[in-house]
Design a protein around this motif. Structure first.
Motif, PDB file in Angstrom:
ATOM      1  N   ALA A   1      -0.489  -5.812   4.312  1.00  0.00           N
ATOM      2  CA  ALA A   1       0.198  -5.172   3.191  1.00  0.00           C
ATOM      3  C   ALA A   1       1.301  -4.302   3.779  1.00  0.00           C
ATOM      4  O   ALA A   1       1.139  -3.723   4.856  1.00  0.00           O
ATOM      5  CB  ALA A   1      -0.757  -4.321   2.359  1.00  0.00           C
ATOM      6  N   MET A   2       2.415  -4.204   3.081  1.00  0.00           N
ATOM      7  CA  MET A   2       3.508  -3.347   3.518  1.00  0.00           C
ATOM      8  C   MET A   2       3.390  -1.988   2.847  1.00  0.00           C
ATOM      9  O   MET A   2       2.996  -1.891   1.684  1.00  0.00           O
ATOM     10  CB  MET A   2       4.851  -3.975   3.174  1.00  0.00           C
ATOM     11  N   LEU A   3       3.738  -0.950   3.584  1.00  0.00           N
ATOM     12  CA  LEU A   3       3.716   0.392   3.020  1.00  0.00           C
ATOM     13  C   LEU A   3       4.975   0.628   2.192  1.00  0.00           C
ATOM     14  O   LEU A   3       6.069   0.206   2.572  1.00  0.00           O
ATOM     15  CB  LEU A   3       3.615   1.438   4.125  1.00  0.00           C
ATOM     16  N   THR A   4       4.797   1.304   1.056  1.00  0.00           N
ATOM     17  CA  THR A   4       5.934   1.678   0.225  1.00  0.00           C
ATOM     18  C   THR A   4       5.946   3.184   0.005  1.00  0.00           C
ATOM     19  O   THR A   4       4.905   3.842   0.068  1.00  0.00           O
ATOM     20  CB  THR A   4       5.908   0.971  -1.143  1.00  0.00           C
ATOM     21  N   GLU A   5       7.123   3.715  -0.251  1.00  0.00           N
ATOM     22  CA  GLU A   5       7.312   5.145  -0.466  1.00  0.00           C
ATOM     23  C   GLU A   5       8.346   5.340  -1.572  1.00  0.00           C
ATOM     24  O   GLU A   5       9.020   4.381  -1.974  1.00  0.00           O
ATOM     25  CB  GLU A   5       7.802   5.802   0.817  1.00  0.00           C
ATOM     26  N   PRO A   6       8.493   6.568  -2.080  1.00  0.00           N
ATOM     27  CA  PRO A   6       9.569   6.816  -3.044  1.00  0.00           C
ATOM     28  C   PRO A   6      10.927   6.469  -2.438  1.00  0.00           C
ATOM     29  O   PRO A   6      11.181   6.752  -1.260  1.00  0.00           O
ATOM     30  CB  PRO A   6       9.449   8.323  -3.326  1.00  0.00           C
ATOM     31  N   ALA A   7      11.762   5.825  -3.206  1.00  0.00           N
ATOM     32  CA  ALA A   7      13.061   5.380  -2.693  1.00  0.00           C
ATOM     33  C   ALA A   7      13.914   6.561  -2.256  1.00  0.00           C
ATOM     34  O   ALA A   7      13.867   7.650  -2.844  1.00  0.00           O
ATOM     35  CB  ALA A   7      13.786   4.563  -3.750  1.00  0.00           C
TER      36      ALA A   7
ATOM     37  N   LEU B   1       8.555   1.271   3.548  1.00  0.00           N
ATOM     38  CA  LEU B   1       8.677   2.323   4.558  1.00  0.00           C
ATOM     39  C   LEU B   1       9.328   1.717   5.796  1.00  0.00           C
ATOM     40  O   LEU B   1       8.707   0.957   6.543  1.00  0.00           O
ATOM     41  CB  LEU B   1       7.300   2.890   4.905  1.00  0.00           C
ATOM     42  N   ALA B   2      10.606   2.026   5.995  1.00  0.00           N
ATOM     43  CA  ALA B   2      11.361   1.557   7.152  1.00  0.00           C
ATOM     44  C   ALA B   2      11.352   2.655   8.210  1.00  0.00           C
ATOM     45  O   ALA B   2      11.595   3.828   7.900  1.00  0.00           O
ATOM     46  CB  ALA B   2      12.788   1.214   6.742  1.00  0.00           C
ATOM     47  N   LEU B   3      11.072   2.290   9.454  1.00  0.00           N
ATOM     48  CA  LEU B   3      10.908   3.271  10.529  1.00  0.00           C
ATOM     49  C   LEU B   3      12.112   3.292  11.458  1.00  0.00           C
ATOM     50  O   LEU B   3      12.769   2.266  11.666  1.00  0.00           O
ATOM     51  CB  LEU B   3       9.650   2.947  11.338  1.00  0.00           C
ATOM     52  N   ASP B   4      12.376   4.474  12.050  1.00  0.00           N
ATOM     53  CA  ASP B   4      13.413   4.554  13.060  1.00  0.00           C
ATOM     54  C   ASP B   4      12.874   3.998  14.384  1.00  0.00           C
ATOM     55  O   ASP B   4      11.669   3.855  14.584  1.00  0.00           O
ATOM     56  CB  ASP B   4      13.947   5.976  13.210  1.00  0.00           C
ATOM     57  N   GLU B   5      13.793   3.658  15.274  1.00  0.00           N
ATOM     58  CA  GLU B   5      13.404   2.974  16.507  1.00  0.00           C
ATOM     59  C   GLU B   5      12.476   3.801  17.378  1.00  0.00           C
ATOM     60  O   GLU B   5      11.593   3.261  18.060  1.00  0.00           O
ATOM     61  CB  GLU B   5      14.656   2.582  17.308  1.00  0.00           C
TER      62      GLU B   5
ATOM     63  N   ALA C   1       0.867  -1.173   0.000  1.00  0.00           N
ATOM     64  CA  ALA C   1       0.000   0.000   0.000  1.00  0.00           C
ATOM     65  C   ALA C   1       0.905   1.224   0.000  1.00  0.00           C
ATOM     66  O   ALA C   1       1.863   1.290   0.772  1.00  0.00           O
ATOM     67  CB  ALA C   1      -0.910   0.018   1.229  1.00  0.00           C
ATOM     68  N   THR C   2       0.634   2.186  -0.871  1.00  0.00           N
ATOM     69  CA  THR C   2       1.520   3.341  -0.973  1.00  0.00           C
ATOM     70  C   THR C   2       1.248   4.337   0.146  1.00  0.00           C
ATOM     71  O   THR C   2       0.103   4.510   0.581  1.00  0.00           O
ATOM     72  CB  THR C   2       1.346   4.058  -2.331  1.00  0.00           C
ATOM     73  N   VAL C   3       2.306   4.998   0.605  1.00  0.00           N
ATOM     74  CA  VAL C   3       2.140   6.007   1.652  1.00  0.00           C
ATOM     75  C   VAL C   3       1.297   7.175   1.154  1.00  0.00           C
ATOM     76  O   VAL C   3       0.655   7.870   1.948  1.00  0.00           O
ATOM     77  CB  VAL C   3       3.506   6.521   2.154  1.00  0.00           C
ATOM     78  N   GLU C   4       1.276   7.388  -0.163  1.00  0.00           N
ATOM     79  CA  GLU C   4       0.521   8.500  -0.718  1.00  0.00           C
ATOM     80  C   GLU C   4      -0.995   8.305  -0.567  1.00  0.00           C
ATOM     81  O   GLU C   4      -1.742   9.283  -0.494  1.00  0.00           O
ATOM     82  CB  GLU C   4       0.854   8.684  -2.207  1.00  0.00           C
ATOM     83  N   LYS C   5      -1.461   7.039  -0.507  1.00  0.00           N
ATOM     84  CA  LYS C   5      -2.903   6.783  -0.524  1.00  0.00           C
ATOM     85  C   LYS C   5      -3.417   5.966   0.657  1.00  0.00           C
ATOM     86  O   LYS C   5      -4.627   5.848   0.830  1.00  0.00           O
ATOM     87  CB  LYS C   5      -3.281   6.063  -1.827  1.00  0.00           C
TER      88      LYS C   5
ATOM     89  N   VAL D   1      20.630   5.404  -1.116  1.00  0.00           N
ATOM     90  CA  VAL D   1      21.187   4.448  -2.080  1.00  0.00           C
ATOM     91  C   VAL D   1      20.112   3.534  -2.658  1.00  0.00           C
ATOM     92  O   VAL D   1      20.320   2.925  -3.711  1.00  0.00           O
ATOM     93  CB  VAL D   1      22.291   3.590  -1.436  1.00  0.00           C
ATOM     94  N   ALA D   2      18.951   3.439  -1.996  1.00  0.00           N
ATOM     95  CA  ALA D   2      17.879   2.600  -2.532  1.00  0.00           C
ATOM     96  C   ALA D   2      17.422   3.097  -3.897  1.00  0.00           C
ATOM     97  O   ALA D   2      16.947   2.318  -4.726  1.00  0.00           O
ATOM     98  CB  ALA D   2      16.704   2.558  -1.557  1.00  0.00           C
ATOM     99  N   LYS D   3      17.580   4.393  -4.151  1.00  0.00           N
ATOM    100  CA  LYS D   3      17.184   4.955  -5.449  1.00  0.00           C
ATOM    101  C   LYS D   3      18.036   4.401  -6.584  1.00  0.00           C
ATOM    102  O   LYS D   3      17.627   4.458  -7.742  1.00  0.00           O
ATOM    103  CB  LYS D   3      17.296   6.480  -5.415  1.00  0.00           C
ATOM    104  N   GLU D   4      19.214   3.888  -6.263  1.00  0.00           N
ATOM    105  CA  GLU D   4      20.080   3.325  -7.300  1.00  0.00           C
ATOM    106  C   GLU D   4      19.519   2.017  -7.860  1.00  0.00           C
ATOM    107  O   GLU D   4      19.899   1.598  -8.949  1.00  0.00           O
ATOM    108  CB  GLU D   4      21.472   3.067  -6.714  1.00  0.00           C
TER     109      GLU D   4
END
Length: 207
Positions: free
Chosen positions: A130-136, A149-153, A63-67, A139-142
Motif C-alpha cells: 500500500a502507498m502512504l498518502t498525506e494531505p496535499a 507521500l513523496a520523500l527527499d533523497e 494507507a494514511t500517514v495519520e494512521k 500545487v498538488a492542493k490545486e
C-alpha cells in the motif's frame, strides 16, 4: 490513483516503460525482502492484505500517514516492512464543469519521485503493498486534497532500513520532498482506462 513509472534507477534497467499503472496489478518497488536480506528491486502486488488477515479482510491500496503507525492492520508493516515505489509522477482528477480532468503531477526537474509504501506477505505467500498518502501540499492542493507521500533523497536509506522501527525516530529522519519541486498539467482522459499505456498519456493537453 494511477502512477506513471518509467525507467528511474540508473543502476537497474527496468524491462519496459509503463505509463498507466493501476491498482490491483504488479508494480515495481525497492525493499528488503527480510531484515537481513540485501536491498532488491522487484515486483509486488498493489493491494495490501497481511498474511494473518481473514479471507474477507480489506485490501487497501493506500494507507494514511495519520494512521499507518498505529492501526493494527498497518503498524507491523510500518515498523518492519517499508518500501519505495519509483515513479515519474502520479495522476489525479480535477472536477471541472461537471466532469473530471486528468492531471499528471511530477517534479519540475523531471527527476524520479520516490513514493513511500509498506508491504506485507499476503495470504497467498506473495508480497503486497500500500502507498502512504498525506494531505496535499503545494500545487498538488490545486488538484486533490491528498497526495502520495513523496520523500527527499536524503530520507530514502532511513525509510528502507528494516532495523529502524521506532515511530518517532522515523518521523525525525524521514522528510517530504519539498512541495515547491512539484508541478502538474492536464493530460488526456485516455488515462482513465488502464488498458491505455503509452507515452502520449503524459503529454500536456489544452485544459
Amino acid at each position: 490513483m494511477l502512477i506513471s513509472c518509467v525507467d528511474v534507477l540508473p543502476s537497474i534497467a527496468l524491462t519496459r516503460s509503463r505509463y498507466n499503472v493501476a491498482p490491483g496489478t504488479w508494480i515495481t518497488v525497492v525493499r528488503h525482502p527480510s531484515d537481513d536480506a540485501p536491498l532488491v528491486m522487484d515486483q509486488v502486488w498493489w493491494g495490501y492484505r497481511p498474511h494473518w488477515a481473514k479471507e474477507k479482510a480489506p485490501e487497501p491500496i493506500n494507507a494514511t500517514v495519520e494512521k499507518v503507525a498505529t492501526s493494527n492492520y498497518f503498524k507491523g508493516a510500518f515498523a518492519h516492512h517499508r518500501c519505495l515505489v519509483p515513479a515519474d509522477g502520479w495522476y489525479e482528477w480535477l472536477p471541472v464543469d461537471g466532469r473530471k480532468q486528468s492531471h499528471l503531477l511530477c517534479r519540475e526537474d523531471s527527476e524520479p519521485i520516490w513514493l513511500a509504501g509498506i508491504w506485507s506477505e499476503r495470504p497467498d505467500g506473495k508480497p503486497g503493498c500500500a502507498m502512504l498518502t498525506e494531505p496535499a501540499r503545494g500545487v498538488a492542493k490545486e488538484i486533490h486534497p491528498r497526495m502520495p507521500l513523496a520523500l527527499d533523497e536524503e530520507s530514502l536509506e532511513s525509510w528502507l532500513d528494516p532495523h529502524l522501527t521506532d515511530r518517532e525516530t522515523i518521523r525525525q529522519v524521514v522528510h517530504h520532498l519539498p512541495a515547491d519541486m512539484l508541478t502538474h498539467w492536464p493530460v488526456s482522459t485516455r488515462v482513465n482506462k488502464p488498458t491505455h499505456d503509452d507515452a502520449d498519456l503524459i503529454e500536456p493537453i489544452a485544459s
